[in-house]
Scaffold this motif. Structure first.
Motif, PDB file in Angstrom:
ATOM      1  N   ARG A 324      -8.928   5.140  -9.139  1.00  0.00           N
ATOM      2  CA  ARG A 324      -8.218   5.599  -9.280  1.00  0.00           C
ATOM      3  C   ARG A 324      -7.295   6.036  -8.234  1.00  0.00           C
ATOM      4  O   ARG A 324      -5.860   6.523  -7.703  1.00  0.00           O
ATOM      5  N   ALA A 325      -7.011   5.536  -7.397  1.00  0.00           N
ATOM      6  CA  ALA A 325      -6.180   5.033  -6.434  1.00  0.00           C
ATOM      7  C   ALA A 325      -6.836   4.712  -4.932  1.00  0.00           C
ATOM      8  O   ALA A 325      -8.297   3.624  -5.342  1.00  0.00           O
ATOM      9  N   PHE A 326      -5.982   3.779  -4.306  1.00  0.00           N
ATOM     10  CA  PHE A 326      -6.023   2.663  -3.146  1.00  0.00           C
ATOM     11  C   PHE A 326      -4.843   3.124  -2.056  1.00  0.00           C
ATOM     12  O   PHE A 326      -4.382   4.137  -2.448  1.00  0.00           O
ATOM     13  N   ARG A 327      -4.789   2.760  -0.938  1.00  0.00           N
ATOM     14  CA  ARG A 327      -4.836   2.273   0.075  1.00  0.00           C
ATOM     15  C   ARG A 327      -4.873   1.198   0.580  1.00  0.00           C
ATOM     16  O   ARG A 327      -5.954   0.589   0.622  1.00  0.00           O
ATOM     17  N   LEU A 328      -3.846   0.777   1.634  1.00  0.00           N
ATOM     18  CA  LEU A 328      -3.487  -1.034   1.650  1.00  0.00           C
ATOM     19  C   LEU A 328      -2.735  -0.529   3.096  1.00  0.00           C
ATOM     20  O   LEU A 328      -1.112  -0.261   2.610  1.00  0.00           O
ATOM     21  N   GLU A 329      -2.965  -1.167   3.718  1.00  0.00           N
ATOM     22  CA  GLU A 329      -2.851  -0.767   5.244  1.00  0.00           C
ATOM     23  C   GLU A 329      -2.504  -2.731   5.586  1.00  0.00           C
ATOM     24  O   GLU A 329      -3.712  -3.414   6.446  1.00  0.00           O
ATOM     25  N   PRO A 330      -1.362  -3.384   5.705  1.00  0.00           N
ATOM     26  CA  PRO A 330      -1.350  -4.680   5.928  1.00  0.00           C
ATOM     27  C   PRO A 330      -1.449  -4.919   7.647  1.00  0.00           C
ATOM     28  O   PRO A 330      -0.669  -3.883   8.574  1.00  0.00           O
ATOM     29  N   PHE A 331      -2.072  -5.687   8.123  1.00  0.00           N
ATOM     30  CA  PHE A 331      -1.699  -5.972  10.329  1.00  0.00           C
ATOM     31  C   PHE A 331      -0.530  -7.088  10.333  1.00  0.00           C
ATOM     32  O   PHE A 331       0.135  -5.929  11.409  1.00  0.00           O
ATOM     33  N   ALA A 332      -0.336  -7.614   9.522  1.00  0.00           N
ATOM     34  CA  ALA A 332       1.224  -8.239   9.576  1.00  0.00           C
ATOM     35  C   ALA A 332       2.280  -7.272   8.291  1.00  0.00           C
ATOM     36  O   ALA A 332       1.824  -7.667   7.430  1.00  0.00           O
ATOM     37  N   ALA A 333       3.400  -8.102   8.855  1.00  0.00           N
ATOM     38  CA  ALA A 333       4.600  -7.977   6.976  1.00  0.00           C
ATOM     39  C   ALA A 333       4.458  -9.397   6.491  1.00  0.00           C
ATOM     40  O   ALA A 333       5.410 -10.203   6.968  1.00  0.00           O
ATOM     41  N   THR A 334       3.346 -10.383   6.334  1.00  0.00           N
ATOM     42  CA  THR A 334       3.375 -11.167   5.970  1.00  0.00           C
ATOM     43  C   THR A 334       3.838 -11.528   4.694  1.00  0.00           C
ATOM     44  O   THR A 334       3.214 -10.366   3.466  1.00  0.00           O
ATOM     45  N   GLY A 335       4.637 -12.129   3.789  1.00  0.00           N
ATOM     46  CA  GLY A 335       5.472 -12.220   2.314  1.00  0.00           C
ATOM     47  C   GLY A 335       5.914 -10.789   1.592  1.00  0.00           C
ATOM     48  O   GLY A 335       5.949  -9.811   2.548  1.00  0.00           O
ATOM     49  N   LEU A 336       6.257 -10.826   0.543  1.00  0.00           N
ATOM     50  CA  LEU A 336       6.515  -9.379   0.725  1.00  0.00           C
ATOM     51  C   LEU A 336       5.699  -9.021  -0.500  1.00  0.00           C
ATOM     52  O   LEU A 336       4.737  -9.567  -1.391  1.00  0.00           O
ATOM     53  N   MET A 337       6.094  -7.648  -1.153  1.00  0.00           N
ATOM     54  CA  MET A 337       4.817  -6.521  -1.957  1.00  0.00           C
ATOM     55  C   MET A 337       5.717  -7.008  -3.403  1.00  0.00           C
ATOM     56  O   MET A 337       6.355  -7.253  -3.464  1.00  0.00           O
ATOM     57  N   THR A 338       4.994  -6.817  -4.595  1.00  0.00           N
ATOM     58  CA  THR A 338       5.608  -6.449  -6.125  1.00  0.00           C
ATOM     59  C   THR A 338       5.232  -5.344  -6.071  1.00  0.00           C
ATOM     60  O   THR A 338       3.529  -4.978  -6.697  1.00  0.00           O
ATOM     61  N   VAL A 339       6.065  -4.528  -6.963  1.00  0.00           N
ATOM     62  CA  VAL A 339       5.954  -2.923  -7.921  1.00  0.00           C
ATOM     63  C   VAL A 339       6.422  -3.609  -9.112  1.00  0.00           C
ATOM     64  O   VAL A 339       7.570  -4.158  -8.844  1.00  0.00           O
ATOM     65  N   ASP A 340       5.571  -3.583 -10.412  1.00  0.00           N
ATOM     66  CA  ASP A 340       5.779  -4.499 -11.868  1.00  0.00           C
ATOM     67  C   ASP A 340       6.581  -5.670 -11.294  1.00  0.00           C
ATOM     68  O   ASP A 340       8.517  -6.080 -12.036  1.00  0.00           O
ATOM     69  N   GLY A 341       6.407  -6.635 -10.797  1.00  0.00           N
ATOM     70  CA  GLY A 341       6.991  -7.564 -11.009  1.00  0.00           C
ATOM     71  C   GLY A 341       8.573  -7.849  -9.655  1.00  0.00           C
ATOM     72  O   GLY A 341       8.982  -8.966  -9.216  1.00  0.00           O
ATOM     73  N   GLU A 342       8.362  -6.623  -8.871  1.00  0.00           N
ATOM     74  CA  GLU A 342       9.677  -6.349  -8.357  1.00  0.00           C
ATOM     75  C   GLU A 342       9.648  -5.939  -7.026  1.00  0.00           C
ATOM     76  O   GLU A 342       8.368  -5.729  -6.952  1.00  0.00           O
ATOM     77  N   PRO A 343      10.244  -7.176  -5.969  1.00  0.00           N
ATOM     78  CA  PRO A 343      10.157  -7.386  -4.587  1.00  0.00           C
ATOM     79  C   PRO A 343      10.606  -5.528  -3.999  1.00  0.00           C
ATOM     80  O   PRO A 343      10.974  -4.771  -4.070  1.00  0.00           O
ATOM     81  N   LEU A 344       8.992  -5.750  -2.994  1.00  0.00           N
ATOM     82  CA  LEU A 344       8.848  -4.609  -2.064  1.00  0.00           C
ATOM     83  C   LEU A 344       8.710  -5.077  -0.808  1.00  0.00           C
ATOM     84  O   LEU A 344       7.755  -5.318  -0.786  1.00  0.00           O
ATOM     85  N   ALA A 345       8.996  -4.734   0.717  1.00  0.00           N
ATOM     86  CA  ALA A 345       8.915  -4.745   1.650  1.00  0.00           C
ATOM     87  C   ALA A 345       7.970  -4.136   2.232  1.00  0.00           C
ATOM     88  O   ALA A 345       7.502  -3.223   1.621  1.00  0.00           O
ATOM     89  N   CYS A 346       7.001  -5.541   2.465  1.00  0.00           N
ATOM     90  CA  CYS A 346       5.386  -5.505   2.963  1.00  0.00           C
ATOM     91  C   CYS A 346       5.658  -4.435   4.072  1.00  0.00           C
ATOM     92  O   CYS A 346       5.842  -4.723   4.630  1.00  0.00           O
ATOM     93  N   GLU A 347       4.839  -3.053   4.020  1.00  0.00           N
ATOM     94  CA  GLU A 347       4.028  -2.289   4.774  1.00  0.00           C
ATOM     95  C   GLU A 347       3.622  -1.495   4.460  1.00  0.00           C
ATOM     96  O   GLU A 347       2.828  -1.401   2.602  1.00  0.00           O
ATOM     97  N   PRO A 348       2.606  -0.656   4.526  1.00  0.00           N
ATOM     98  CA  PRO A 348       1.362   0.106   3.826  1.00  0.00           C
ATOM     99  C   PRO A 348       1.865   1.049   2.764  1.00  0.00           C
ATOM    100  O   PRO A 348       3.202   1.793   2.626  1.00  0.00           O
ATOM    101  N   VAL A 349       1.639   0.975   1.533  1.00  0.00           N
ATOM    102  CA  VAL A 349       1.239   1.787   0.215  1.00  0.00           C
ATOM    103  C   VAL A 349       0.518   2.386  -0.283  1.00  0.00           C
ATOM    104  O   VAL A 349      -1.307   1.658   0.071  1.00  0.00           O
TER     105      VAL A 349
END
Ligand code: ADP
Ligand code: MG
Length: 363
Positions: A324-349
């Motif tokens: 129902r919920a999640f948290r992701l904390e990258p250790f380094a800003a590797t690559g980009l994230m995507t939301v619905d296929g659109e790019p998002l800068a890599c950061e905790p989400v």
């Protein structure tokens, strides 16, 4: 399912938002050759709005008077629907605005929601014009159903609403790297997959989630995340400076090939991620693939995804959990994230599902 659907009162006033740059650049042509004749045949009235730039549609639905429209139709890929949805969420009257049914007519290179709706309706798997015809037929019938949305919050304070997916790692990189092949239409993802296999990377971070199973027996977290942006409160999330609630699961591994959260059956017209997913199942279908998998196995997983049989391969590195919920904390800003296929800068989400927050034309 039928009991949850309502028939829109006639006559309808439909606003069609069209991105002429979508997919292979043929959206306007598809509108005139396929959509318009079907609407005329069905006796429907409509207004066509052709976007001139990114965020044009978003600004229109954020600030415009929507009272004249009964249904907002997006003739493009998933990207334009994402824009429209987030524009609606920025309105003061977002709750009322979300009661108007939205409709997706596939004309982009990524048409995952349209493919999912076609699948939920029990139709056989089709692509391109055939998928567009099926979806236009759904629009003419006018049935709509509730759809879950996921709210995503980032450590830098962004809040986004998503109807399809959140990802980091391999799949997101394919999506972004294949943008330059958009003229290939859906085939861009195949080309992108082969290219990314050659440049396989490891993504390091901490992943935690609230499984669907445990969530029902637990009361909401005490310090629920209050929204300063409008939209619903995230009752399952706590601020980033606090650890996730103790009943969440923390993944012990911290090296991944991909992390992918999807809330529809299809990730693209040719990719069935979760055959059993529904428009509203109160679930985020979370996948993660741990590092240590060979390129050959990864390729096999991707080929199996076309039919949705990737879990049957029982790859020990591939994990799937409905949450129902999640948290992701990258250790380094590797690559980009995507939301619905659109790019998002890599950061905790972090994100959580909101049950039945909007309505969508479905079969
Ligand atoms: P595709 O599936 O081919 O990616 P989308 O409809 O998802 O097609 O659109 C891709 C991107 O194009 C989105 O980020 C959207 O904001 C942007 N966009 C919308 N209208 C225009 C336009 N007129 N010109 C260029 N880009 C646009
Ligand atoms: Mg897109």
């Amino acid at each position: 399912v039928l009991s949850a659907q309502l028939r829109a009162p006639r006559p309808d006033a439909w606003l069609h938002l069209l991105n002429p740059q979508s997919g292979t650049g043929c959206a306007l042509q598809l509108f005139h050759s396929i959509v318009q004749p079907m609407l005329v045949e069905a006796g429907m009235t409509f207004t066509l709005f052709v976007t001139e730039k990114p965020n044009h549609a978003r600004e229109l639905v954020r600030a415009g008077d929507l009272s004249q429209w009964d249904t907002m139709v997006v003739l493009a890929g998933d990207g334009l629907l994402y824009e429209v949805l987030n524009g609606l969420m920025e309105r003061q009257d977002w709750q009322a605005a979300l009661q108007k049914p939205l409709c997706t007519l596939p004309a982009g290179s990524g048409n995952a929601l349209a493919a999912s709706i076609n699948h939920y309706a029990g139709n056989t798997h089709v692509l391109k014009e055939k998928l567009l015809i099926n979806c236009t037929y759904f629009l003419c019938k006018g049935l709509h159903a509730p759809m879950d949305l996921v709210s995503l919050s980032t450590a830098s304070g962004k809040r986004l609403f998503s109807f399809l997916s959140f990802g980091w790692g391999f799949i997101s990189d394919v999506d972004i790297a294949s943008e330059k092949y958009r003229k290939l239409g859906n085939a861009r993802f195949t080309v992108g997959t082969v290219q990314q296999l050659a440049a396989l990377r490891v993504y390091k971070g901490r992943l935690a989630y609230l499984p669907v199973e445990t969530s029902s027996s637990v009361v909401p977290a005490p310090g629920a995340l209050r929204s300063s942006h409008g939209g619903p409160e995230d009752s399952l999330l706590v601020p980033f400076d606090q650890p996730v609630p103790s009943h969440w699961t923390i993944v012990p591994e911290e090296e991944f090939i991909l992390i992918f959260a999807i809330y529809q059956s299809h990730l693209g017209a040719d990719f069935t991620m979760v055959p059993k997913a529904k428009l509203h199942d109160s679930s985020i279908h979370l996948f993660y693939l741990k590092a240590g998998v060979s390129r050959l196995v990864l390729l096999k997983l991707f080929l199996a995804m076309e039919k949705g049989t990737h879990l049957e391969l029982t790859c020990p590195q591939l994990h799937y959990i409905p949450v129902r919920a999640f948290r992701l904390e990258p250790f380094a800003a590797t690559g980009l994230m995507t939301v619905d296929g659109e790019p998002l800068a890599c950061e905790p989400v972090q994100g959580q599902v909101h049950d039945q927050l909007c309505r969508i034309i479905s079969g």
